[in-house]
Design an enzyme around this catalytic site. Structure first.
Site, PDB file in Angstrom:
ATOM      1  N   LYS A 111      -1.169  25.990 -21.877  1.00 63.52           N
ATOM      2  CA  LYS A 111      -2.184  25.306 -22.689  1.00 63.52           C
ATOM      3  C   LYS A 111      -1.522  24.416 -23.752  1.00 63.52           C
ATOM      4  O   LYS A 111      -2.010  23.323 -24.031  1.00 63.52           O
ATOM      5  CB  LYS A 111      -3.113  26.317 -23.367  1.00 63.52           C
ATOM      6  N   LYS A 194      -5.441  26.157  -1.925  1.00 61.19           N
ATOM      7  CA  LYS A 194      -6.650  26.976  -1.967  1.00 61.19           C
ATOM      8  C   LYS A 194      -7.869  26.196  -2.435  1.00 61.19           C
ATOM      9  O   LYS A 194      -7.752  25.141  -3.066  1.00 61.19           O
ATOM     10  CB  LYS A 194      -6.414  28.198  -2.842  1.00 61.19           C
ATOM     11  N   LYS A 197     -11.915  24.812  -8.115  1.00 59.25           N
ATOM     12  CA  LYS A 197     -12.717  23.792  -8.803  1.00 59.25           C
ATOM     13  C   LYS A 197     -11.885  22.572  -9.169  1.00 59.25           C
ATOM     14  O   LYS A 197     -12.306  21.444  -8.984  1.00 59.25           O
ATOM     15  CB  LYS A 197     -13.359  24.380 -10.061  1.00 59.25           C
TER      16      LYS A 197
HETATM   17  P1  ADP Z   1     -11.118  28.068  -9.695  1.00 53.48           P
HETATM   18  O1  ADP Z   1      -9.709  28.158  -9.164  1.00 53.48           O
HETATM   19  O2  ADP Z   1     -12.034  27.411  -8.737  1.00 53.48           O
HETATM   20  O3  ADP Z   1     -11.211  27.497 -11.096  1.00 53.48           O
HETATM   21  P2  ADP Z   1     -11.289  30.577 -10.994  1.00 53.48           P
HETATM   22  O4  ADP Z   1      -9.869  30.405 -11.399  1.00 53.48           O
HETATM   23  O5  ADP Z   1     -12.359  30.504 -12.035  1.00 53.48           O
HETATM   24  O6  ADP Z   1     -11.619  29.571  -9.815  1.00 53.48           O
HETATM   25  O7  ADP Z   1     -11.389  31.967 -10.231  1.00 53.48           O
HETATM   26  C1  ADP Z   1     -12.261  33.026 -10.512  1.00 53.48           C
HETATM   27  C2  ADP Z   1     -11.933  34.146  -9.545  1.00 53.48           C
HETATM   28  O8  ADP Z   1     -12.072  33.727  -8.186  1.00 53.48           O
HETATM   29  C3  ADP Z   1     -10.477  34.655  -9.671  1.00 53.48           C
HETATM   30  O9  ADP Z   1     -10.487  36.065  -9.570  1.00 53.48           O
HETATM   31  C4  ADP Z   1      -9.766  34.047  -8.495  1.00 53.48           C
HETATM   32  O10 ADP Z   1      -8.712  34.856  -8.037  1.00 53.48           O
HETATM   33  C5  ADP Z   1     -10.883  33.939  -7.449  1.00 53.48           C
HETATM   34  N1  ADP Z   1     -10.647  32.758  -6.588  1.00 53.48           N
HETATM   35  C6  ADP Z   1     -10.706  31.475  -6.964  1.00 53.48           C
HETATM   36  N2  ADP Z   1     -10.454  30.637  -5.922  1.00 53.48           N
HETATM   37  C7  ADP Z   1     -10.205  31.443  -4.847  1.00 53.48           C
HETATM   38  C8  ADP Z   1      -9.881  31.193  -3.468  1.00 53.48           C
HETATM   39  N3  ADP Z   1      -9.777  29.970  -2.991  1.00 53.48           N
HETATM   40  N4  ADP Z   1      -9.716  32.260  -2.654  1.00 53.48           N
HETATM   41  C9  ADP Z   1      -9.854  33.519  -3.120  1.00 53.48           C
HETATM   42  N5  ADP Z   1     -10.151  33.818  -4.401  1.00 53.48           N
HETATM   43  C10 ADP Z   1     -10.332  32.805  -5.267  1.00 53.48           C
END
Ligand code: ADP
Ligand code: TRP
Length: 328
Positions: A111, A194, A197
């Site tokens: 950050k 993966k 967002k």
């Molecule tokens: P993003 O990466 O879309 O911002 P977050 O970091 O907010 O998502 O993730 C929230 C939860 O969802 C975490 O526990 C993360 O491990 C899980 N998660 C996010 N993307 C994936 C994915 N592509 N496959 C499996 N689990 C995921």
């Protein structure tokens, strides 16, 4: 029964990766443990959201988690800022949290790099607020993503330190929890890593069949298998990995056979995949819409969640006050 707590970062809508990687585990845990979940809105203040952002995101998250199958009777959901008790523990933990160790936390360092103009004290003490969230519940297990491991270590460190300073066996060390055999990582449809967002490659749970189908049909593929039984390149493996999560084992086996015999037609596979994703998402989407239209219900869920949480943590806070030397 073992206690479970987890905080939900209030950032945006849920996508297929969140669902299979995290929320489905919450849904499963609520039948096996004494669970509570909360929306970490105080944590989100580090990025200075507007009041409108804050109000809207709590409501969206609540509707989406309920739609995925969190049952507030089994696993109360509360909004962090409705349970002010956490602030008191946060203050106590901060008195024994040291600048050096807080500065060494990887997510803090990241950050600092990303937002050098907004390195605030809330950001620095993020791990002590998170530790307070967990320790006030005396939680045994905390379902989190791998990226939270360091924060979990800090929570254990603060628990041990409190016990040592006051010569008590009061806090237990909370453990991170994954259903490892089910830890799926949902890839994106753009051939890259993966689904996430910030990668802009998500299929969201609020999206309709048409939008989802269009996204799946546009997924990146290649020229097709070049030899029988060959390994799959990443872009193709990605489709199979998503299929493994949403489709029946028979469907998966069928397309695997087609790949192995070089008879695969990606168009057919994508059509099937789109249909199977929609079959998972459509019922959730309908519930999201229903919950979002019912403010009174969402408010009652949050209110009851906060009441249950406050009942559960009141004892901790008064015991901690006593241990420290204040009136309970
Ligand atoms: P993003 O990466 O879309 O911002 P977050 O970091 O907010 O998502 O993730 C929230 C939860 O969802 C975490 O526990 C993360 O491990 C899980 N998660 C996010 N993307 C994936 C994915 N592509 N496959 C499996 N689990 C995921
Ligand atoms: N830091 C977590 C995340 O970014 C959210 C969170 C806040 C949390 N407090 C928590 C998770 C307590 C588990 C327990 O995802």
């Amino acid at each position: 029964m073992e206690r479970v707590i987890s905080g939900i970062r209030p950032t945006g809508n849920l996508h297929l990766g969140n669902y299979f990687g995290a929320v489905k585990n919450f849904v499963r845990m609520q039948d096996e443990f004494e669970c509570m979940f909360f929306i970490a809105d105080w944590h989100s203040l580090t990025t200075h959201p507007t009041p409108d952002n804050i109000r809207r995101s709590a409501k969206t998250i609540l509707a989406e988690y309920l739609a995925c199958g969190i049952d507030p009777n089994k696993a109360p959901i509360y909004v962090q800022s409705d349970v002010k008790e956490v602030l008191e523990l946060y203050l106590y933990l901060n008195m024994n949290a040291y600048l050096g160790e807080l500065e060494r936390v990887t997510s803090f360092k990241e950050k600092v790099r990303q937002q050098p103009d907004n390195v605030n004290a809330g950001l620095l003490t993020y791990p002590s607020l998170m530790a307070a969230d967990i320790l006030m519940h005396k939680a045994d297990k905390v379902p989190v993503g791998k990226d939270q491991e360091q924060n979990m270590e800090m929570a254990r460190l603060f628990a041990r330190r409190f016990n040592r300073i006051y010569n008590v066996e009061y806090f237990k060390e909370p453990q991170s929890f994954y259903y490892t055999s089910h830890a799926v990582k949902i890839p994106g449809l753009d051939g890259s890593g993966k689904m996430g967002k910030s990668n802009g490659n998500c299929i969201y749970l609020f999206e309709d069949d048409k939008t989802i189908t269009k996204k799946v049909m546009r997924a990146v593929t290649d020229a097709g298998p070049q030899a029988m039984n060959s390994d799959k390149p990443e872009v193709i493996q990605n489709l199979f990995t998503i299929m493994e999560a949403v489709s029946s084992p028979d469907t998966l086996a069928y397309f695997n056979d087609k790949w192995n015999t070089c008879e695969i037609r990606y168009g057919d596979m994508k059509k099937q995949l789109a249909q199977d994703i929609c079959a998972v998402v459509a019922p959730i989407r309908e519930k999201i819409e229903a919950y979002q239209a019912d403010d009174a219900f969402l408010e009652s869920v949050a209110k009851q969640g906060a009441e249950r949480a406050r009942e559960r943590v009141a004892k901790t806070i008064s015991e901690v006050r006593e241990i420290i030397g204040f009136h309970a």
